[in-house]
Scaffold this motif. Structure first.
Motif, PDB file in Angstrom:
ATOM      1  N   LEU A 174     -27.217  -8.577  -0.054  1.00  0.00           N
ATOM      2  CA  LEU A 174     -26.412  -9.461  -0.896  1.00  0.00           C
ATOM      3  C   LEU A 174     -24.908  -9.291  -0.637  1.00  0.00           C
ATOM      4  CD1 LEU A 174     -28.242  -9.450  -4.355  1.00  0.00           C
ATOM      5  CD2 LEU A 174     -28.094 -11.299  -2.686  1.00  0.00           C
ATOM      6  N   VAL A 175     -24.492  -8.119  -0.176  1.00  0.00           N
ATOM      7  CA  VAL A 175     -23.097  -7.960   0.244  1.00  0.00           C
ATOM      8  C   VAL A 175     -22.797  -8.959   1.359  1.00  0.00           C
ATOM      9  CG1 VAL A 175     -21.447  -6.443   1.412  1.00  0.00           C
ATOM     10  CG2 VAL A 175     -22.832  -5.549  -0.447  1.00  0.00           C
ATOM     11  N   GLY A 176     -23.732  -9.060   2.293  1.00  0.00           N
ATOM     12  CA  GLY A 176     -23.568 -10.033   3.375  1.00  0.00           C
ATOM     13  C   GLY A 176     -23.499 -11.452   2.856  1.00  0.00           C
ATOM     14  N   LEU A 177     -24.333 -11.763   1.853  1.00  0.00           N
ATOM     15  CA  LEU A 177     -24.316 -13.104   1.273  1.00  0.00           C
ATOM     16  C   LEU A 177     -22.973 -13.385   0.600  1.00  0.00           C
ATOM     17  CD1 LEU A 177     -25.918 -15.688   0.655  1.00  0.00           C
ATOM     18  CD2 LEU A 177     -26.705 -14.601  -1.451  1.00  0.00           C
ATOM     19  N   SER A 178     -22.420 -12.384  -0.075  1.00  0.00           N
ATOM     20  CA  SER A 178     -21.127 -12.576  -0.732  1.00  0.00           C
ATOM     21  C   SER A 178     -20.017 -12.802   0.297  1.00  0.00           C
ATOM     22  CB  SER A 178     -20.786 -11.366  -1.620  1.00  0.00           C
ATOM     23  OG  SER A 178     -20.601 -10.194  -0.847  1.00  0.00           O
ATOM     24  N   LEU A 179     -20.099 -12.136   1.455  1.00  0.00           N
ATOM     25  CA  LEU A 179     -19.122 -12.358   2.522  1.00  0.00           C
ATOM     26  C   LEU A 179     -19.216 -13.787   3.046  1.00  0.00           C
ATOM     27  CD1 LEU A 179     -19.453  -9.007   4.524  1.00  0.00           C
ATOM     28  CD2 LEU A 179     -17.587  -9.686   3.000  1.00  0.00           C
ATOM     29  N   ASN A 180     -20.437 -14.313   3.109  1.00  0.00           N
ATOM     30  CA  ASN A 180     -20.617 -15.712   3.512  1.00  0.00           C
ATOM     31  C   ASN A 180     -19.998 -16.660   2.497  1.00  0.00           C
ATOM     32  OD1 ASN A 180     -22.013 -14.788   5.711  1.00  0.00           O
ATOM     33  ND2 ASN A 180     -24.029 -15.465   5.010  1.00  0.00           N
ATOM     34  N   LEU A 181     -20.225 -16.388   1.211  1.00  0.00           N
ATOM     35  CA  LEU A 181     -19.673 -17.239   0.152  1.00  0.00           C
ATOM     36  C   LEU A 181     -18.143 -17.223   0.176  1.00  0.00           C
ATOM     37  CD1 LEU A 181     -22.068 -16.314  -2.797  1.00  0.00           C
ATOM     38  CD2 LEU A 181     -21.944 -18.518  -1.618  1.00  0.00           C
ATOM     39  N   LEU A 182     -17.575 -16.080   0.523  1.00  0.00           N
ATOM     40  CA  LEU A 182     -16.119 -15.962   0.584  1.00  0.00           C
ATOM     41  C   LEU A 182     -15.554 -16.471   1.905  1.00  0.00           C
ATOM     42  CD1 LEU A 182     -15.800 -12.406  -1.023  1.00  0.00           C
ATOM     43  CD2 LEU A 182     -15.105 -14.570  -2.063  1.00  0.00           C
ATOM     44  N   GLU A 183     -16.462 -16.911   2.787  1.00  0.00           N
ATOM     45  CA  GLU A 183     -16.094 -17.465   4.100  1.00  0.00           C
ATOM     46  C   GLU A 183     -15.308 -16.463   4.940  1.00  0.00           C
ATOM     47  OE1 GLU A 183     -14.079 -21.135   3.275  1.00  0.00           O
ATOM     48  OE2 GLU A 183     -15.929 -22.193   2.799  1.00  0.00           O
ATOM     49  N   ILE A 184     -15.639 -15.173   4.767  1.00  0.00           N
ATOM     50  CA  ILE A 184     -15.015 -14.129   5.574  1.00  0.00           C
ATOM     51  C   ILE A 184     -15.677 -14.069   6.948  1.00  0.00           C
ATOM     52  CG2 ILE A 184     -14.656 -11.630   5.765  1.00  0.00           C
ATOM     53  CD1 ILE A 184     -14.418 -11.564   2.707  1.00  0.00           C
ATOM     54  N   THR A 185     -16.984 -14.274   6.948  1.00  0.00           N
ATOM     55  CA  THR A 185     -17.763 -14.322   8.181  1.00  0.00           C
ATOM     56  C   THR A 185     -19.046 -15.082   7.884  1.00  0.00           C
ATOM     57  OG1 THR A 185     -18.735 -12.964   9.955  1.00  0.00           O
ATOM     58  CG2 THR A 185     -18.968 -12.152   7.692  1.00  0.00           C
ATOM     59  N   GLN A 186     -19.921 -15.198   8.849  1.00  0.00           N
ATOM     60  CA  GLN A 186     -21.218 -15.826   8.628  1.00  0.00           C
ATOM     61  C   GLN A 186     -22.312 -14.890   9.133  1.00  0.00           C
ATOM     62  OE1 GLN A 186     -22.413 -18.636   7.012  1.00  0.00           O
ATOM     63  NE2 GLN A 186     -20.344 -18.622   6.175  1.00  0.00           N
ATOM     64  N   ILE A 187     -22.927 -14.168   8.197  1.00  0.00           N
ATOM     65  CA  ILE A 187     -23.996 -13.229   8.521  1.00  0.00           C
ATOM     66  C   ILE A 187     -25.339 -13.929   8.358  1.00  0.00           C
ATOM     67  CG2 ILE A 187     -25.091 -11.045   7.844  1.00  0.00           C
ATOM     68  CD1 ILE A 187     -22.335 -10.115   6.889  1.00  0.00           C
TER      69      ILE A 187
END
Length: 247
Positions: free
Chosen positions: A210-223
């Motif tokens: 879910l950390v990865g999902l949150s990074l996707n939501l924040l558009e920091i990266t696409q995991i």
């Protein structure tokens, strides 16, 4: 013996709240400026990050012999991620989303909304423990709490991604419903439930994903989040094997 409704009532409530939240989100969608929608999505991303980091700390409670929970989680993520890429889970989820989009004449970010919210609603200890409690004891309390949270989250998500969010209710129905109906078998791998190292391992892994999902939501990266899902299935099996061969 519990009947079908008693075992799955929490899941049906969860499905209903997602649909209601999606409906409300569709009603307010046209009234929100794109900048507002972005702020809402980023807010969800930040909260998801906070919750997932707390979940991931459960790994500190896991130790098998000389193997630390964090190292075990790393190995599971690598192996599970490779399996997920081999089985093309990400692409298959997107194909399901695209099929639903075409079937129901969806538009815009339909598939992205379906995949993102399906993962968000299904990963985590509340979905697992809640389904087990519902299936074993006809106690939907934990799933009802989760249902309320999912319903509220569906409103801003729908304002950004559209009706695809509502179709994540199908993922919740299949996932939680299956866990509830198989609860008697699954609890053999989860002795003492909340205190089980296996549950701590699965919950901690879910937190990292879910950390990865949150990074996707924040558009920091696409995991490629879906590719890591096999790690959650491998965790109980690997734990039992290691527990059997290590002192």
């Amino acid at each position: 013996m519990l009947d079908f409704w008693a075992k799955t009532s929490g899941t049906w409530v969860n499905v209903a709240t997602i649909i209601v939240g999606t409906t409300v989100g569709l009603l307010v969608r046209g009234r929100l400026r794109p900048s507002f929608q972005k702020i809402i999505t980023q807010s969800i991303g930040l909260i998801t990050m906070f919750i997932s980091l707390n979940m991931a700390q459960a790994l500190t409670k896991v130790k098998i012999g000389f193997v630390d929970g964090t190292i075990l989680a790393l190995a599971l993520l690598i192996v599970g991620g490779i399996c997920g890429e081999w089985w093309q889970i990400e692409e298959r989820l997107e194909l399901i989303g695209d099929w639903l989009k075409g079937k129901f004449q969806g538009s815009g970010k339909f598939t992205e909304g379906f995949v993102t919210t399906s993962l968000l609603y299904c990963i985590g200890p509340m979905a697992i423990l809640g389904s087990l409690n519902n299936g074993l004891f006809a106690d939907p309390a934990l799933l009802n709490i989760k249902a309320a949270l999912d319903g509220l989250i569906s409103v801003p998500f729908t304002s950004t991604y559209g009706i695809g969010v509502g179709f994540s209710a199908l993922s919740v129905l299949v996932y939680q419903g299956t866990l509830s109906l198989l609860a008697g078998t699954l609890t053999q791998f989860l002795p003492q439930q909340g205190e089980s190292p296996v549950l701590h391992l699965v919950g901690g892994l879910g937190g990292i994903i879910l950390v990865g999902l949150s990074l996707n939501l924040l558009e920091i990266t696409q995991i490629r989040i879906a590719s890591y899902l096999p790690a959650l299935l491998l965790a109980p099996v690997v734990y039992q094997i290691l527990h059997g061969i290590m002192p």
